[in-house]
Design a protein around this motif. Structure first.
Motif, short mmCIF file in Angstrom:
data_model
loop_
_atom_site.label_atom_id
_atom_site.label_comp_id
_atom_site.label_asym_id
_atom_site.label_seq_id
_atom_site.Cartn_x
_atom_site.Cartn_y
_atom_site.Cartn_z
N LEU A 192 0.93 -1.07 0.03
CA LEU A 192 0.00 -0.01 0.05
C LEU A 192 0.81 1.22 0.15
CD1 LEU A 192 -2.90 -1.09 2.23
CD2 LEU A 192 -2.99 -0.45 0.00
N PHE A 193 1.78 1.05 0.83
CA PHE A 193 2.78 2.32 0.74
C PHE A 193 3.38 2.66 -0.42
CE2 PHE A 193 7.46 3.62 1.01
CZ PHE A 193 7.24 4.80 1.66
N LEU A 194 3.86 1.56 -1.26
CA LEU A 194 4.39 1.82 -2.80
C LEU A 194 3.13 2.23 -3.59
CD1 LEU A 194 6.45 -1.21 -3.09
CD2 LEU A 194 7.18 0.95 -2.75
N LEU A 195 2.03 1.76 -3.41
CA LEU A 195 0.95 2.40 -4.22
C LEU A 195 0.60 3.85 -3.85
CD1 LEU A 195 -1.85 -0.54 -3.85
CD2 LEU A 195 -0.60 0.45 -5.80
N HIS A 196 1.11 4.23 -2.47
CA HIS A 196 0.82 5.70 -2.19
C HIS A 196 1.95 6.49 -2.81
CE1 HIS A 196 -1.71 4.57 1.64
NE2 HIS A 196 -2.36 4.68 0.34
N ILE A 197 2.86 6.11 -3.05
CA ILE A 197 3.94 6.68 -3.67
C ILE A 197 3.64 7.03 -5.10
CG2 ILE A 197 6.40 6.31 -4.36
CD1 ILE A 197 6.18 7.21 -1.42
N LEU A 198 3.16 5.89 -5.72
CA LEU A 198 2.43 6.03 -6.99
C LEU A 198 1.36 7.05 -7.08
CD1 LEU A 198 3.12 4.60 -9.59
CD2 LEU A 198 0.94 3.18 -9.37
N LEU A 199 0.80 6.96 -6.31
CA LEU A 199 -0.13 8.50 -6.19
C LEU A 199 0.41 9.63 -6.19
CD1 LEU A 199 -3.27 7.28 -3.84
CD2 LEU A 199 -3.26 7.49 -6.20
N PHE A 200 1.41 9.79 -5.17
CA PHE A 200 2.22 10.97 -5.13
C PHE A 200 2.73 11.29 -6.68
CE2 PHE A 200 3.14 12.73 -0.97
CZ PHE A 200 2.00 12.15 -0.35
N TYR A 201 3.41 10.23 -7.27
CA TYR A 201 4.06 10.37 -8.44
C TYR A 201 3.11 10.85 -9.56
CZ TYR A 201 7.33 9.42 -12.22
OH TYR A 201 7.99 9.69 -13.43
N THR A 202 2.14 10.25 -9.82
CA THR A 202 0.99 10.62 -10.97
C THR A 202 0.44 11.85 -10.49
OG1 THR A 202 -0.58 9.20 -9.56
CG2 THR A 202 0.58 8.26 -11.62
N GLY A 203 0.32 12.37 -9.23
CA GLY A 203 -0.12 13.60 -8.75
C GLY A 203 0.88 14.83 -9.11
N ARG A 204 2.14 14.29 -9.59
CA ARG A 204 3.13 15.25 -9.53
C ARG A 204 3.55 15.94 -8.17
NH1 ARG A 204 2.68 17.87 -15.54
NH2 ARG A 204 2.68 15.81 -16.66
N LEU A 205 3.25 15.56 -7.12
CA LEU A 205 3.46 16.02 -6.02
C LEU A 205 5.05 15.66 -5.73
CD1 LEU A 205 0.85 14.90 -3.68
CD2 LEU A 205 1.11 17.16 -4.81
N PRO A 206 6.03 16.58 -5.10
CA PRO A 206 7.48 16.07 -4.82
C PRO A 206 7.55 15.22 -3.74
CG PRO A 206 7.01 18.23 -3.92
CD PRO A 206 5.81 17.90 -4.67
N LEU A 207 8.27 14.17 -4.25
CA LEU A 207 8.72 13.17 -3.25
C LEU A 207 9.13 13.53 -1.96
CD1 LEU A 207 9.25 10.21 -5.69
CD2 LEU A 207 7.15 10.61 -4.51
N GLY A 208 9.64 14.66 -1.85
CA GLY A 208 10.44 15.27 -0.43
C GLY A 208 9.15 15.40 0.35
N ARG A 209 7.98 15.60 0.01
CA ARG A 209 6.74 15.68 0.78
C ARG A 209 6.40 14.58 1.65
NH1 ARG A 209 1.96 19.03 -0.62
NH2 ARG A 209 0.10 17.93 0.31
N VAL A 210 6.94 13.28 1.32
CA VAL A 210 6.94 12.17 2.14
C VAL A 210 7.68 12.26 3.49
CG1 VAL A 210 7.35 9.68 2.22
CG2 VAL A 210 6.52 10.79 0.08
N TRP A 211 9.02 12.98 2.99
CA TRP A 211 10.13 13.05 4.18
C TRP A 211 9.57 14.11 5.29
CZ3 TRP A 211 13.28 11.48 7.33
CH2 TRP A 211 14.18 12.23 8.10
N TRP A 212 8.80 15.18 4.41
CA TRP A 212 8.34 16.46 5.60
C TRP A 212 7.16 15.69 6.17
CZ3 TRP A 212 7.60 19.69 0.51
CH2 TRP A 212 8.84 20.23 0.09
#
Lengths: 269, 244, 275
Positions: free
Chosen positions: B44-64
């Motif tokens: 599910l975590f990987l799927l959420h990362i996919l959501l972030f990626y397709t939503g063009r959200l910066p992946l830095g957001r995960v770290w924040w």
């Protein structure tokens, strides 16, 4: 036809607090007038501003806008359509998370079509130089941009009377000049404005000045007349333009001095 | 603040109807809540990362998010450690992160007022029992409040640190230091909430009254397709669990 | 005692475009000095003060505080936001309590600080929230002074004050500056407030230190270095007079000297006019 804007013996006392409210204020405004309300901090300026737009209801007296009274809850929405208020702190009025939605918020409340809303929003964004920032988050803007956005929010509603509370606080000279220009434009559109401030220099262009101290109106007249009474103005807690202050300290009292040019001329022809 | 704020971009998800995005979050949250294995949560975590990626959200957001909610993670960690199961602890930490990712994703790809409208429309069928409009606006305002609240918290913490607060002293002092931060924050939040309510009223907002919108919500074909895929995926996930 | 900054940079990570709040700022201030930190809103003044107070770790560069004989205390912008105690006295005691002093000393410091800022005694037991804006500013100043700072850093201390409030604050600071022998660093976007209070000016624009000089010298070079920045009204006036051919010195060293120039011109003119 009902009179445009009237305050009749308006008083407001804060419940259970020693805080100064407002005491027996009378005022009548013609359409197209620029009125300045001058007073020190804590003199009752902000209370008066909230009374004028119906956010506070007078504990005595009446506030009437084209015949509608702010005391009457059913009539308030007619008053909100006619009177707009720009708060002292822009952040206090932001509700959206993009600049364009923020400007749109008030217009959306009028239940218009999205095309009509879009037209108003785009015009206001352009007027206030915010078009390039339309998808930015309101809280990420600079101080001057936030101020412009808070003005655009209210301008978009095209109220007949606009109230602005200390709009130039914490702004750089450039932003101040742009706002001053915008306000001149307002006048040519026939709208009215009440500008609340403690700084006389900001409102030298006003048609009429009302000085408020400890909740009471203590003086009415033309802004230029205040220049000749420097001592009294200072005692009310109102700031004079710097040139006037220096002129008064140097004992130049022949003619009122507002800007540097006049001061230079008075000191050295 | 960055971890929950709206992130303007032109992605597939930004263009979708807010109701669809609410459905995605609802489906995602249900899966995260019901999934009991570490591997499943990881997936599910990987799927959420996919959501972030397709939503063009910066992946830095995960770290924040991890940084902003580190105390919550720490508390979860300590509570779970008491139970003594390392795999379970990891699963619960991941579950918490997954919930946070979903909320951050929703807020990142959906503008606030749009979200309010979406929520309002989704709750419409329940209008007989619930003040749907008020709930939607209350929810939306809480969200728009959040960045402001965090900024204010940062300032107040700064102010009190400048006055010598540190948390290396006795318990009494720690408690006092905490109060010195919580009380001013509470007061400023209260003041702000009042001011915003007034500002909305003055701009003609009437709770529950019909409103226009700069972006009228249009549920298009793509939304229907996406909704079908989301529901299908949930069924597939549960079906897979049954048979394996 | 002195605070020394060497090539201090601060970068805020903000989405995809990081924000450079400070760019290689180097300077030294000493105890006993009164220094202005002048620049437009958003030029990095607050960040610089936070670095100096040790509350923010710079991204690069070195901060050294030599001869530690008292704390460096920062009063943030609108410091009343941090008020939480039930009475003014408790509010002021909070700082010294955090320094682990004994109760008698805390009491004495509170009294000393509240006296120094000139807050009326009957207000000492009042809740700080109930005071006026000007009074709250005094309480915040007392709260900082009670920590016996060697350096006092003030961030935009005039925000939200009206004319009389600003004037009262200026007089209080003037008195504290001479009586408490501390280093004073005042950040503001208002050159007139700073000019009357400080001798030296640090000009910060876009996170870069553009000048470290006296007000007189700054008035001379401002047009070339940062044309958008205002200069103190008195210095601008003297400049204009000098350009118009009046016999005045365009860049006097102190505000007192500037006033003296103006009074002298006025006296000479009156004499000339009469004769």
């Amino acid at each position: 036809m009902a009179r445009f804007f009237v305050l009749e013996e308006v008083s407001y006392c804060y419940p259970g607090s020693a805080k100064t409210g407002v005491c027996q204020v009378n005022l009548e405004l013609e359409p197209g007038t620029f009125l300045a309300v001058l007073g020190a901090n804590g003199s009752g300026k902000s209370t008066l501003a909230r009374l004028c737009c119906g956010l506070l209801k007078p504990t005595a007296g009446r506030v009437l806008v084209e015949g509608y009274s702010t005391a009457n809850d059913e009539e308030l929405r007619y008053i909100y359509q006619r009177v707009g208020i720009v708060f002292q702190h822009p952040e206090d009025q932001f509700v959206a998370s993009t600049v364009e939605r923020e400007v749109a918020f008030g217009v959306e409340n009028q239940n218009l079509s999205s095309r009509a809303i879009r037209q108003v929003v785009d015009a206001e964004l352009a007027r206030f130089g915010l078009t390039a920032l339309k998808t930015a988050h309101p809280h990420s803007l600079s101080g001057g941009e936030k101020r412009f956005l808070s003005l655009a929010d209210v301008w978009a509603l095209q109220p007949k009377l606009i109230l602005v509370d200390e709009p130039l606080a914490m702004l750089d000279p450039g932003a101040r000049e742009r706002i001053a220009r915008l306000l001149k434009e307002l006048k040519t559109n026939g709208q009215s404005m009440i500008w609340f401030t403690h700084n006389l220099a900001e409102v030298m262009a006003a048609d009429q000045v009302l000085v408020i101290a400890a909740g009471r109106v203590v003086w009415r007249g033309q802004p230029a007349a205040l220049l000749a009474m420097a001592g009294q103005v200072r005692a009310w807690g109102i700031s004079l333009p710097p040139a006037t202050q220096v002129a008064s300290a140097l004992g130049i009292d022949r003619s009122p001095v507002v800007n540097v040019d006049e001061l230079v001329a008075a000191l050295w022809k | 603040m960055e971890s929950v704020a709206y992130y303007p971009a032109a992605s597939y998800w930004h263009r979708r109807d807010p109701r669809l995005k609410l459905l995605v979050v609802l489906a995602g949250a249900t899966l995260v809540f019901t999934e009991r294995s570490l591997g499943g949560q990881l997936l599910l975590f990987l799927l959420h990362i996919l959501l972030f990626y397709t939503g063009r959200l910066p992946l830095g957001r995960v770290w924040w998010i991890v940084k902003a909610f580190r105390w919550l993670f720490l508390i979860t960690f300590l509570l779970n450690l008491g139970a003594g199961n390392l795999g379970g602890t990891a699963r619960n930490l991941l579950r918490l992160l997954n919930f946070l990712l979903l909320s951050s994703w929703l807020l990142g790809v959906t503008e606030n007022l749009t979200l309010i409208e979406g929520l309002d429309l989704s709750l419409k069928p329940l209008r007989r029992w619930l003040p749907a409009g008020e709930i939607a606006v209350g929810f939306g305002l809480t969200l728009s409040f959040f960045p402001l609240f965090l900024a204010e918290a940062r300032e107040i913490i700064l102010a009190q640190r400048a006055r010598g607060v540190n948390f290396k002293t006795s318990w009494i002092k720690k408690l006092r230091g905490l109060l010195a931060m919580v009380i001013p924050l509470f007061m400023s939040t209260f003041r702000r909430a009042l001011a915003i309510a007034q500002a909305m009223e003055a701009r003609g907002y009437v709770p529950g009254a019909p409103r226009g919108s700069l972006y009228e919500l249009v549920w298009d074909k793509q939304d229907t397709v996406a909704a079908g895929l989301v529901l299908g995926f949930v069924l597939f996930w549960w079906g897979a669990k049954l048979f394996w | 005692m002195e605070i020394k900054l060497e090539e201090i940079s601060v970068v805020y990570a903000r989405g995809e475009a990081p924000l450079k709040a400070l760019n290689k700022v180097s300077l030294t201030i000493r105890a006993g000095e009164a220094v202005a930190l002048f620049g437009p809103v958003g030029s990095g003044k607050s960040t610089l003060l936070q670095v100096m107070a040790g509350l923010l770790k710079p991204t690069a560069g070195r901060l050294s505080v030599c001869g530690q004989d008292g704390p460096v205390v920062l009063a943030i912008q609108e410091p009343q936001r941090g008020f939480f105690a039930a009475t003014v006295r408790e509010e002021v005691a909070f700082g010294p309590e955090n320094l682990d002093l004994d109760p008698a000393e805390i009491e004495a410091r509170g009294t000393g600080a509240l006296t120094a800022v000139g807050l009326a005694r009957e207000k000492w037991e009042a809740p700080p929230q109930r005071l006026s804006g000007g009074e709250q500013r005094r309480v915040a100043l007392a709260a900082a002074l009670a920590m016996k700072p060697r350096f006092l850093l003030l961030d935009e201390p005039t925000t939200g004050l009206d004319g009389p409030g600003e004037e009262a604050l200026r007089q209080t600071l003037q008195r504290i500056k001479t009586e408490w022998a501390l280093g004073l660093l005042v950040a503001s976007h208002d050159p007139d407030f700073l000019y009357m209070l400080t001798d030296r000016v640090l000009v910060l624009v876009g996170g870069e230190l553009r000048a470290d000089t006296t007000w007189g010298a700054w008035a001379q070079e401002a047009a070339a270095v940062a044309p958008d920045l205002q200069i103190p009204f008195l210095l601008g006036l003297l400049r204009r007079l000098a350009e118009a051919g009046a016999p005045v010195q365009a860049a006097p060293a102190t505000p007192a000297a500037a006033w003296e120039e103006l009074f002298r011109l006025r006296r000479e003119r009156e004499k000339g006019g009469a004769g």
